[in-house]
Every structure is written in C-alpha cells, then in structure tokens.
Design a protein around this motif. Structure first.
Motif, short mmCIF file in Angstrom:
data_model
loop_
_atom_site.label_atom_id
_atom_site.label_comp_id
_atom_site.label_asym_id
_atom_site.label_seq_id
_atom_site.Cartn_x
_atom_site.Cartn_y
_atom_site.Cartn_z
N SER A 290 0.83 -1.20 0.00
CA SER A 290 0.00 0.00 0.00
C SER A 290 0.86 1.25 0.00
O SER A 290 2.02 1.24 0.44
CB SER A 290 -0.92 0.01 1.22
OG SER A 290 -0.15 0.17 2.41
N GLU A 291 0.32 2.35 -0.46
CA GLU A 291 1.02 3.63 -0.44
C GLU A 291 1.30 4.05 1.00
O GLU A 291 2.34 4.67 1.29
CB GLU A 291 0.20 4.70 -1.15
CG GLU A 291 0.85 6.07 -1.21
CD GLU A 291 2.19 6.06 -1.94
OE1 GLU A 291 3.03 6.94 -1.64
OE2 GLU A 291 2.41 5.18 -2.80
N GLN A 292 0.40 3.70 1.91
CA GLN A 292 0.62 4.02 3.33
C GLN A 292 1.87 3.33 3.85
O GLN A 292 2.66 3.94 4.58
CB GLN A 292 -0.60 3.60 4.14
CG GLN A 292 -0.44 3.89 5.64
CD GLN A 292 -1.63 3.40 6.46
OE1 GLN A 292 -2.66 2.99 5.91
NE2 GLN A 292 -1.49 3.43 7.77
N TRP A 293 2.05 2.07 3.48
CA TRP A 293 3.23 1.32 3.92
C TRP A 293 4.50 1.96 3.36
O TRP A 293 5.50 2.12 4.05
CB TRP A 293 3.12 -0.14 3.48
CG TRP A 293 4.13 -1.05 4.10
CD1 TRP A 293 5.02 -0.74 5.10
CD2 TRP A 293 4.35 -2.42 3.78
NE1 TRP A 293 5.78 -1.83 5.42
CE2 TRP A 293 5.40 -2.88 4.63
CE3 TRP A 293 3.78 -3.31 2.88
CZ2 TRP A 293 5.87 -4.19 4.57
CZ3 TRP A 293 4.25 -4.61 2.83
CH2 TRP A 293 5.29 -5.04 3.67
N GLN A 295 4.94 5.11 2.57
CA GLN A 295 5.18 6.36 3.27
C GLN A 295 5.68 6.13 4.69
O GLN A 295 6.49 6.90 5.22
CB GLN A 295 3.91 7.23 3.28
CG GLN A 295 3.47 7.70 1.90
CD GLN A 295 4.60 8.36 1.13
OE1 GLN A 295 5.40 9.13 1.68
NE2 GLN A 295 4.68 8.07 -0.17
N GLU A 296 5.20 5.06 5.33
CA GLU A 296 5.70 4.71 6.66
C GLU A 296 7.19 4.39 6.61
O GLU A 296 7.98 4.81 7.47
CB GLU A 296 4.93 3.50 7.21
CG GLU A 296 3.50 3.83 7.64
CD GLU A 296 2.72 2.59 8.01
OE1 GLU A 296 3.27 1.47 7.85
OE2 GLU A 296 1.55 2.72 8.44
N GLN A 297 7.61 3.64 5.59
CA GLN A 297 9.03 3.31 5.44
C GLN A 297 9.85 4.55 5.11
O GLN A 297 10.97 4.71 5.59
CB GLN A 297 9.21 2.24 4.35
CG GLN A 297 8.66 0.88 4.71
CD GLN A 297 9.26 0.34 6.01
OE1 GLN A 297 10.48 0.36 6.20
NE2 GLN A 297 8.41 -0.16 6.90
N ARG A 298 9.28 5.44 4.30
CA ARG A 298 9.98 6.67 3.97
C ARG A 298 10.26 7.50 5.23
O ARG A 298 11.34 8.07 5.40
CB ARG A 298 9.16 7.49 2.97
CG ARG A 298 9.92 8.70 2.40
CD ARG A 298 8.97 9.62 1.62
NE ARG A 298 8.33 8.94 0.52
CZ ARG A 298 8.88 8.79 -0.69
NH1 ARG A 298 10.09 9.28 -0.93
NH2 ARG A 298 8.22 8.16 -1.65
#
Length: 484
Positions: A290-293, A295-298
């Motif tokens: 997911s895009e959320q995942w 962004q979390e890693q970023r």
C-alpha cells in the motif's frame, strides 16, 4: 591493465551488473529459521527450507520493507502488486528443485545509481530489483573425494538488483558496485560483508565495435571483492577481444574468476529465461504494497547519501565532488559535519579529511571510526590554521603528533614544538628590510619583471625567521615594500 577509456583496441566494452544483496532480516524469507552466518552445517534449516512435503511458504514482512527502502533510495517505482514465480533448475543445493523468485512483475522497477568516476559524474540505470530466496551451498572435500550439502543458507532473503548495460570500463563497474554497496549498507538493508557472501556481484561483459549491435555476453559469477572484480572484468575484456581478433565467436556462458591465476574459466553455458520455465508460484498470493506502507518506510529512513551530499553543497558551500566523497559512509559524513561545525571552515575541513585523514586511514586499513584523531581535535587544529596561529606545514607536524597519541591537546603540541607562526608585523618588517638590503640583485631582478626573484626573497625571509613567519603575511608585506 585497468580499462579507463571507452575504446580498447578499437572495441567498446559493455557491462551490466546483477547484484545479490542478502537482506538483514532475523529470519528467512519464507520461514522462521534464523539467518545468522557461521552456524554448524544444516542447523538453521527448517522443514520449509528442506522442502518437506506439506510445508508452505509464508512471506517475511521485513524482507518486503527492505525492498521498499531500496526502491525509495534509488528513485524506483515500487509496484503496488508484484508476483512470485518458480524458477526451475536442478542443483543438489536447491531442495525444492526450483527457486522462488520474481519474474514478470518485480517489486522494485527502474531507478538509477549516481556516482563519481574521478571528477566525472556517472549514472547507471536499473532495470529492476526483485525478491527471491537463496539456495544452499555445496561443499567439496577434494582430499576425501566427497561433497556435502549445507542448507543453512537455503531460503535466506535476497534482493537481486539488475542494471542496464550502461558501464563502459572496469573502473566504472567497480565505482558502481562501491556506490551500490554504500547505499544498501547506509539504509541498513544489508551488512555488505562480501567475504561472507552478503553482497555478491555478477558482471555481464561483452565487447563490440562502435555502433555495432551488442556483443555476446559472458557472466562472471560471484565476485566477492572489488579488487577481484576489476581483475576479472579486465581479463575477460582482453580474452574476448583476443578471441574475436583470432576469428572465434564468443559463446554465451557463465564463468568463474580464479584469483590465483587471474583468469576466468567457463563453468557452464548460460541459460536464458525460457530455460528456467518460470510460472507463478501457486503457494504464494500476489504481494500487495500500500502507499501508506511506502510512506511509513519513507518516514523511518535516515537522510540518504545523495540528499546529504546536496545539503553539504548548499549548507557548507562544498563542491559536489567533495560532498559525494564525504558521504561514502555515515561515519565519514558525521565526522566531517562535526569538524565543519566546530571549526567554522568547512572547505578546509573537507580538504583535510579527504587528504591527510583518508591517506592515514588507507595506510592503516582502518575506518574513520578507528581514527586516533577525533573530530574535536581535527577541528581545533583547523581552527589554528584558519586564525593564522600555525602554517600548513606546522599543522602536519601537529597532526602527526595527534595521530601518534603524543598529546590530545592541539595548543599544547603547538607550544611544546614551538610551531606558532610569527604574525608580528613589526618584527616581520624588520626581517624583510634586512633581507632586501642583503639581496640587491634579487630586488633589481624583481623590479625588472622576474617573478622568480620574488620567490627567492620570500625563501630568504622564511629562512631568517626559522620557518615561523606567516607566508601570506610575508608575501603581502614584501610586495608592498618592493612596489612602494
């Protein structure tokens, strides 16, 4: 021979890389078995790794997070959906008879790696980076004529990073490999230990006449040091050119490099994708990211080396080459930034770290973490150069003493060795007057336009001051005296 030009004996060299990066996870990619290096053979292989009937693979979430981090670091597209496939081949150390890998839809797509070759900026484009499992290891005991299989490594998570054939010399190939090594260790997805096989490079090498189609490539497998990498590629280039010049066709093959002989030798004919009979693995569903995942890693990632290098250019006014060199490792970058902030002379700090400090580190084969001169000590030394207390030559004597551990205090070393520069204008003018009076011929030659005569006078002044006069101040005062 080191290949530095694009044409060698009239041939253009074409190199692409496939790098197997072992991910720094605690467990394997599809099982909960540990991944620690150096255990007794077959003590870290569970039922899944052994491919016992009825076992099923379960994806390691941390391995996927590592792939996301690499994609972010390299400016790649991270596929929201990717597919695992079975790559079929039959080796004794591959217990399932196939390797779980990715083929048509890899998790990381595109991206690039930028680096400097000398002062020239280079860019290598990436095709993909895909997740896969490692195989086991065959152990050959020649003295007893037997072979064994160690499956500890089977199932260890890998990211295979594949480039376009963008490199044109062994120097460029090694510089790319070093930059990729820096990136994967910087972001913490791999320990980068080449001797233990954590970072294994395969180089695809071919040659061609300029403007001709790509030549037939030969893949040099498992290059586990940058030194051997350069030697292997250089030998392969020479060998292929000699074969073509002798009228022989190059056959696609997988070759190994023998560091004892300095030669490559064919191991097997090179397979193409069709030979592996890829098909989607029915035991693994598509991988959804997911895009959320992403962004979390970023948000969890530290400042990337290229971002930090750009900041060093903007904040400290460094040339791009300096900034890139100083961000070769987190430790080196932190050392520079600590020195620059403390001394207030960032370019001088860069020069010292890239010059004298790096020379000592290389000679001692140690990292910046083991440097006997701390960032605070180097900053104090540079501050004394910047404020005119000592000359560059005297600074090297102070640095020698710091490195040797004679004292931890810069000012104490300067005092004990009598290294302070003479900055007293009155005292310098007196010496200059005496030298000018004693060297009428040089004065006349200078006034006649001969600059060498000026340098000779400066030398006499430095000698009269026993090397303690501030050279810049001497130059300024002498020139004013002679042109008055």
């Amino acid at each position: 021979m080191t290949t530095t030009s694009k044409l060698i004996h009239g041939y253009e060299v074409v190199i692409g890389f496939e790098t197997h990066t072992q991910l720094a996870t605690q467990s394997k990619i599809f099982s909960r078995a540990p991944t620690a290096f150096g255990a007794e053979p077959n003590t870290q292989a569970c039922a899944v790794d052994l491919a016992l009937p009825g076992t099923l693979p379960v994806m390691n979430r941390e391995a996927v997070a590592c792939a996301i981090k690499l994609g972010l670091a390299l400016g790649s597209h991270i596929a929201p959906v990717s597919i695992f496939a079975r790559k079929n081949y039959f080796y004794p150390d591959l217990p399932k008879g196939y390797q779980i890998s990715q083929f048509e839809i890899p998790v990381v797509q595109g991206g690039e790696v930028e680096f400097f070759l000398g002062d020239e900026k280079k860019t290598v484009r990436l095709v993909r980076a895909h997740l896969e499992e490692d195989a086991g290891k065959s152990l050959h005991e020649d003295f007893i004529g037997q072979s064994g299989i160690d499956l500890n490594r089977a199932g260890t998570p890998l990211l295979e990073i594949v480039t376009e054939p963008d490199m044109r010399s062994s120097d460029e190939a090694v510089a790319y490999a070093k930059e990729l090594h820096k990136i994967v260790t910087w972001i913490g997805i791999c320990d980068g230990n080449m001797q233990e096989g954590s970072f294994r490079c395969d180089a695809n090498v071919s040659v061609r006449k300029p403007g001709a189609p790509l030549g037939t490539r030969r893949e040099i497998k498992n290059l586990n040091s940058f030194k051997f990498m350069q030697q292997a590629i250089d030998y392969e280039i020479r060998w292929q050119i000699e074969q073509i010049e002798d009228g022989h066709a190059i056959q696609q093959a997988t070759v190994l490099f023998d560091p004892d002989t300095g030669e490559t030798r064919a191991m097997r004919t090179k397979e193409d994708a069709a030979d592996y009979r890829y098909f989607p693995d029915p035991d693994l569903p598509p991988l959804h990211i997911s895009e959320q995942w992403v962004q979390e890693q970023r948000a969890l990632m530290a400042e990337l080396p290229r971002t930090m290098a750009a900041r060093f250019v903007a904040d400290y006014g460094l040339p791009e080459y300096d900034a890139t060199t100083l961000t070769q490792s987190k430790a080196m970058a932190a050392y520079f930034e600590a020195v620059a902030k403390a001394c207030g002379a960032p370019k001088l700090a860069s020069n010292w770290i890239m010059g004298e400090v790096s020379r000592r580190l290389n000679a001692g084969e140690i990292g910046i973490e083991q440097a006997p001169v701390s960032s605070a000590q180097l900053a104090a030394l540079i501050a004394r150069i910047a404020d005119g207390t000592i000359s560059n030559n005297a600074a090297r004597q102070v640095f020698d003493a710091l490195w040797a551990g004679e004292s931890a205090d810069v000012d104490a070393i300067i005092e004990s060795k009598g290294l302070k520069q003479m900055n007293d204008t009155g005292a310098l003018e007196k010496i200059i007057d005496e030298v000018v009076a004693a060297n009428a011929d040089n004065v006349a030659q200078f006034r006649a336009g001969k600059d060498k005569a000026f340098n000779a006078l400066v030398g006499q002044i430095m000698k009269a001051s026993k090397g303690k006069a501030n050279p810049q101040q001497v130059n300024d005062l002498l020139r004013a005296r002679l042109t008055a």
